[in-house]
Structures are given as C-alpha cells and as structure tokens.
Design an enzyme around this catalytic site. Structure first.
Site, PDB file in Angstrom:
ATOM      1  N   GLY A   1       0.819  -1.216   0.000  1.00 29.98           N
ATOM      2  CA  GLY A   1       0.000   0.000   0.000  1.00 29.98           C
ATOM      3  C   GLY A   1       0.843   1.251   0.000  1.00 29.98           C
ATOM      4  O   GLY A   1       2.069   1.203   0.115  1.00 29.98           O
TER       5      GLY A   1
ATOM      6  N   ASP B   1       4.286  -4.314  -7.491  1.00 27.34           N
ATOM      7  CA  ASP B   1       3.629  -3.118  -6.943  1.00 27.34           C
ATOM      8  C   ASP B   1       4.220  -1.830  -7.528  1.00 27.34           C
ATOM      9  O   ASP B   1       3.725  -0.746  -7.244  1.00 27.34           O
ATOM     10  CB  ASP B   1       3.746  -3.097  -5.411  1.00 27.34           C
ATOM     11  CG  ASP B   1       5.184  -3.173  -4.926  1.00 27.34           C
ATOM     12  OD1 ASP B   1       5.878  -4.129  -5.281  1.00 27.34           O
ATOM     13  OD2 ASP B   1       5.625  -2.247  -4.220  1.00 27.34           O
ATOM     14  N   ASN B   2       5.273  -1.958  -8.319  1.00 28.29           N
ATOM     15  CA  ASN B   2       5.851  -0.772  -8.959  1.00 28.29           C
ATOM     16  C   ASN B   2       5.553  -0.733 -10.451  1.00 28.29           C
ATOM     17  O   ASN B   2       6.182   0.015 -11.193  1.00 28.29           O
ATOM     18  CB  ASN B   2       7.370  -0.747  -8.738  1.00 28.29           C
ATOM     19  CG  ASN B   2       7.740  -0.408  -7.305  1.00 28.29           C
ATOM     20  OD1 ASN B   2       6.920   0.143  -6.566  1.00 28.29           O
ATOM     21  ND2 ASN B   2       8.953  -0.735  -6.905  1.00 28.29           N
TER      22      ASN B   2
ATOM     23  N   LYS C   1       4.684  12.265  -2.322  1.00 30.56           N
ATOM     24  CA  LYS C   1       5.484  11.124  -1.853  1.00 30.56           C
ATOM     25  C   LYS C   1       6.410  11.597  -0.740  1.00 30.56           C
ATOM     26  O   LYS C   1       7.166  12.554  -0.928  1.00 30.56           O
ATOM     27  CB  LYS C   1       6.293  10.548  -3.019  1.00 30.56           C
ATOM     28  CG  LYS C   1       7.171   9.361  -2.638  1.00 30.56           C
ATOM     29  CD  LYS C   1       7.713   8.693  -3.871  1.00 30.56           C
ATOM     30  CE  LYS C   1       8.714   7.600  -3.559  1.00 30.56           C
ATOM     31  NZ  LYS C   1       9.223   6.976  -4.793  1.00 30.56           N
TER      32      LYS C   1
ATOM     33  N   ASP D   1       8.827   5.193   8.119  1.00 25.83           N
ATOM     34  CA  ASP D   1       8.531   6.483   8.751  1.00 25.83           C
ATOM     35  C   ASP D   1       7.657   7.374   7.875  1.00 25.83           C
ATOM     36  O   ASP D   1       7.350   8.510   8.246  1.00 25.83           O
ATOM     37  CB  ASP D   1       9.842   7.206   9.108  1.00 25.83           C
ATOM     38  CG  ASP D   1      10.725   7.442   7.881  1.00 25.83           C
ATOM     39  OD1 ASP D   1      10.279   7.167   6.742  1.00 25.83           O
ATOM     40  OD2 ASP D   1      11.869   7.904   8.052  1.00 25.83           O
ATOM     41  N   GLY D   2       7.310   6.883   6.687  1.00 26.63           N
ATOM     42  CA  GLY D   2       6.437   7.671   5.806  1.00 26.63           C
ATOM     43  C   GLY D   2       7.150   8.807   5.092  1.00 26.63           C
ATOM     44  O   GLY D   2       6.527   9.580   4.365  1.00 26.63           O
TER      45      GLY D   2
ATOM     46  N   GLY E   1       2.609   3.570   1.505  1.00 26.73           N
ATOM     47  CA  GLY E   1       3.181   3.693   2.844  1.00 26.73           C
ATOM     48  C   GLY E   1       3.709   5.094   3.118  1.00 26.73           C
ATOM     49  O   GLY E   1       3.971   5.454   4.262  1.00 26.73           O
ATOM     50  N   ARG E   2       3.911   5.840   2.052  1.00 21.01           N
ATOM     51  CA  ARG E   2       4.396   7.213   2.251  1.00 21.01           C
ATOM     52  C   ARG E   2       3.899   8.153   1.165  1.00 21.01           C
ATOM     53  O   ARG E   2       4.371   9.270   1.028  1.00 21.01           O
ATOM     54  CB  ARG E   2       5.909   7.228   2.307  1.00 21.01           C
ATOM     55  CG  ARG E   2       6.576   6.576   1.114  1.00 21.01           C
ATOM     56  CD  ARG E   2       8.053   6.768   1.194  1.00 21.01           C
ATOM     57  NE  ARG E   2       8.751   5.953   0.216  1.00 21.01           N
ATOM     58  CZ  ARG E   2      10.030   6.060  -0.034  1.00 21.01           C
ATOM     59  NH1 ARG E   2      10.742   6.955   0.617  1.00 21.01           N
ATOM     60  NH2 ARG E   2      10.603   5.289  -0.926  1.00 21.01           N
TER      61      ARG E   2
END
Ligand code: AMP
Ligand code: MG
Length: 488
Positions: free
Chosen positions: A87, A244-245, A105, A117-118, A89-90
């Site tokens: 997902g 996922d990319n 991003k 840490d996002g 994540g950042r």
C-alpha cells in the site's frame, strides 16, 4: 482520474503530516501546466501557498480544496516473492485536477506504512524529480514530477539525512499490485470495480468488445511491453520491478535506485540491494513479462465470470504469450531506427545484436556511441570509423562496420536526412548518475542551481546544446560506479 473506490479494504482517508519550514528545491513549470497551475517569472507558482500544499502542510490553495486525501491499499510480489499487503506507505493522493492525480510522496505515515517512517529523503526525491521529467522529454511514458519541497527535518537512513516531499502527477497511480490485492482477498466485486474503472477511464475500446476483461489484460500487457522496449533503447534500468511498482497504464513509476547505462553492460545491475541481478538490464523484459503473469492470475476470476476455469486459463495464457512478440517487434523497430535503418530486412536483428555484443565486450558508452553513429557517411571506410571508437576487437568491429555500411547503402535516404532522424531517437543527454549526484550534493548545501541546469538540459535531450556538451560525456573513471542505495 479520481480514484473512486472507497472502503477500508481499498483506501484510508489520510492527512499529510506537516514538515517544518518547507522550501523549494525543484519545480517543473511544464508539469504545472498540466494542472493549470500558473507560474511566475521565477518559474515558481504565482500562488505562494502552493509551497505549503506541496509540503503537505495545508490542503487548500486558491479555489482548490483537497478535502479527502487518501492512501490506497495494494499488495504485490517483491523480488519474485509474494509480499502480501503493501500500500501507499508514504504516498498520499491529494486529489485530482484536470483529470490528473496529484500525489505527495514522503508526506508522512499512513495506514500502510508498516515499519516505515512515511518520509522520503532529499537525495531520492531529487532523483525521482529529475528522472521523471527527463523520461518525459525522452518520449517515454512516465508519471510526472511537479516539485520537490525540502525541510531540515532529520530522517534516519544509513546515515542521517533530511526530509523532502516529491509531488507527482499521473492520470492514475493504479498498479498491478492493486489487482493482486483484491485477488488475494478473493474479492471479485472489488476486482470488477477496479477493472471497470480502468476500462471506463483509460481503455474505453475494451468496453465494446466481447471480452472486456481479457482485452483489458491485453492492453495493459501491450503498453508495458512497449514501455520496457523503450527503456532498453535508452539504457534505462528501473532497479525495482516488483509488481507493486508496475503501472496499470504502462507508465514508468516509482523511481528508486534506477540508473542509465554508461558503458554498455548487458547484465548491469543498478540497485546494489539486487544481489542476484533479478532486475539487471537484460532481464527487464522477462521480468516485466513475469509481472504480467501476476496480473493474469489476479484477473483470472474476472474471466471465470464468463468462461470455465480451463477456458479462462487458456485465454489468459495465450494473451500472455503475445507479450514477447509485442516486445520483440517494438524493440526491433526502435533499434532499427537507432541504427538509421528505414526498411526492414532479413539480417537486421543479427546486425543489431552483433553490435550490442561488441559494445558489451569493449564497454562502449551506450548513449554517446549511438548519438555519434548518425555522423557516419555511407561511403566511409570502416578503418576510418574505427579511430573514433573504443572497440578492443578491431577485426570484429571493422567487419561489423563494413556490413553496416553495405546495409546503409541499400537505403535511399541521404546521409543528412538519416542523421536528422537518428538524432530524434538517439538522445545526446541522459540523466547519468554522476550528474544527478552532483546536483544532489549541491542541493544538500542549499544550492539548487545544478538541479535547474539539469532540468533545462534534459528537457531537450535530442538537441545539440553545444554549451552543455560536457554534460553528454560519460563520467570520469572514478565516478563510473556511483552506487545507488535502495533506501530512499
Ligand atoms: P518501494 O520499493 O519504494 O516502491 O516501496 C515498497 C513499499 O514500501 C511501498 O508500499 C512503500 O509505500 C513502502 N515504503 C517505502 N519506504 C517507506 C517509508 N519510508 N515509510 C513507509 N513506507 C515505505
Ligand atoms: Mg513502490
């Protein structure tokens, strides 16, 4: 396109986390135009509060309010292994303008951050920014980069670095991983919604066909096959071709430890965490094919709505086989053009492959070689040509040039016209790692001029730009292997 799916299994409304004292690091006026964002003489937004918006500190600017920023859920295969749920994540999707999505991003933690840490660091944000815009200028489908906004907020990676937010724009950031996510949850309703969304917005031709979902698969696969052929043609290595990319629109997305080839090394690995070389240059086509197989298996339940399980498998398997044919056709077409060949003749592919092998054996600079090839005259002597190039095996390359000249003589086009065409496909300027590295090191000292210079040069990669000739050169020996970390 608005990401219209809603629900806890799909996305979470997520506010960006503010960063202290944001400042402009980079801005793309041409990307800004896509979303009607007006820029002033400095090349920065007229509306000053865009800085706060693109930092994630504020959600309204002028008439616009981003009322529902979201992070989306996806899953995927990382380095060939099922990784389960990942997902955004950042990355936080602010919303859409002009039917384009605007995403931040590095805007802080989300529901999908897991141990992260996002955040994104300045270094990787600059690389993503420069490369997105450079790829666009090369004519390669990609997400665009609007800006990089920096802050002195500390971020821990291998060393302490500082945070940045890279804002990106694309018609959609839907990935193969979104399909895999719903397939893994065995949620056919969601799978269908996702496929229907893509069809109605981006693949309308599929909706009128008898097999919309099969055709959607074919179209996504075709776009990605063509994309990877374009990457190969400019020596671009993505570095992390996890499912996922991989974009469902055939765009280059998620720039991480990417790299452009300097000297031609067929098995070059740009990501130093990729010890097995899964994502090496020569493996990119087969890995993209593998990712399309992931998509096919995720979409299988959609075909089973119409066909028996066996029929569905047969249909998808056969569609998947087309990938290699489409890729090979596209690759051959592009490399013919790189060699200045107008017609299609038997033996062309062997000629191209012999050249690439010789370039690999002698570690010849990929971009400079092809760019220089346009200067050749049909009536040159192979021995003259040799003096300009650094091939070790002289008899072999002399034979190659002799064959190439014979091949050129079978075309009617003049030397000048051929060169002009070749210069439209063989760029002079690419984002070599050492150039990006220099711009990053200056930016880390708060000097952003090198980013702007690179942005300008790389926005016209096919033009001569004599004043910047040195930017076209391969790196000095000690900078040949700037190693790029996966941590970003
Ligand atoms: P990438 O390899 O950058 O495409 O990232 C793979 C996954 O890890 C994605 O789900 C990202 O959102 C997530 N991720 C990467 N870096 C971070 C971070 N610093 N914080 C949170 N999630 C991250
Ligand atoms: Mg990613």
């Amino acid at each position: 396109m608005p990401f219209t799916l809603r629900g806890d299994d799909v996305c979470q409304i997520t506010q960006p986390s503010p960063i202290p004292n944001p400042y402009w690091v980079a801005f793309s006026a041409s990307a800004a135009e896509l979303i009607n964002l007006e820029t002033g003489r400095e090349g920065l937004p007229m509306e000053a509060s865009w800085l706060q918006v693109l930092a994630g500190n504020q959600l309204d600017v002028g008439q616009i309010t981003f009322s529902d920023p979201i992070a989306t859920a996806y899953s995927g295969h990382q380095f060939g292994v099922w990784a389960g749920q990942l997902g955004d994540g950042r990355a936080i999707l602010l919303g859409d303008i002009n039917e384009l999505e605007l995403q931040l991003k590095g805007a802080g933690r989300t529901q999908y951050s897991r141990m992260g840490d996002g955040r994104a660091v300045l270094r990787s944000s600059i690389r993503e920014f420069l490369c997105s815009e450079a790829m666009h200028a090369l004519g390669i489908p990609t997400s665009r980069a609007l800006a990089v906004v920096g802050s002195k907020q500390a971020v821990r990676r291998e060393t302490m670095e500082t945070a940045a937010v890279c804002s990106r724009i694309a018609p959609s950031f839907i990935r193969i991983g979104h399909f895999e996510h719903f397939a893994s949850l065995q949620n056919i309703i969601r799978l269908k919604e996702l496929a229907n969304l893509l069809i109605s917005e981006f693949y309308p031709e599929c909706s009128s066909s008898k097999d919309p979902y099969l055709n959607l698969f074919k179209e996504i696969s075709t776009r990605n096959a063509k994309l990877v052929a374009q990457w190969q043609s400019v020596g671009f290595c993505h570095g992390v071709l996890n499912s996922d990319n991989i974009s469902a629109l055939g765009l280059t997305i998620d720039y991480g430890p990417f790299g452009f080839l300097n000297h031609f090394e067929i098995d070059h690995i740009c990501n130093h965490s990729d010890q097995g070389g899964r994502y090496a240059y020569h493996r990119q086509p087969q890995v993209m094919h593998w990712n399309m197989a992931c998509l096919a298996s995720a979409m299988l339940p959609l075909l089973e709505l119409e066909y028996s399980p066996e029929e569905s498998q047969t249909l998808l398997r056969s569609a998947l086989e087309d990938f290699s044919v489409i890729y090979a056709r596209e690759w051959q077409q592009i490399f013919r053009r790189k060699l200045g060949l107008q017609s299609q003749q038997d033996g062309d592919v062997a000629l191209i492959e012999r050249l690439l092998q010789a370039m690999h054996d002698s570690q010849v600079d990929f971009t400079s070689f092809f760019r220089g090839l346009g200067d050749l005259k049909k009536d040159s002597m192979p021995t003259e040509i040799m003096q300009r190039n650094d091939f070790n095996d002289r008899p072999n390359i002399e034979k190659w040039f002799a064959d190439y000249l014979v091949r050129l003589q079978s075309e009617t086009i003049s030397d000048g016209a051929r060169k002009a065409l070749m210069n439209q496909i063989n760029p002079k300027y690419i984002l070599r790692n050492h150039l990006a590295q220099d711009a990053i090191e200056k930016a880390q000292q708060d000097d952003f001029s090198e980013i702007q210079k690179l942005q300008q040069i790389l926005s016209q990669p096919f033009d001569e730009q004599e004043d910047f000739d040195h930017y076209s050169k391969p790196p000095p020996i000690d900078m040949q292997r700037v190693s790029v970390s996966c941590s970003s």
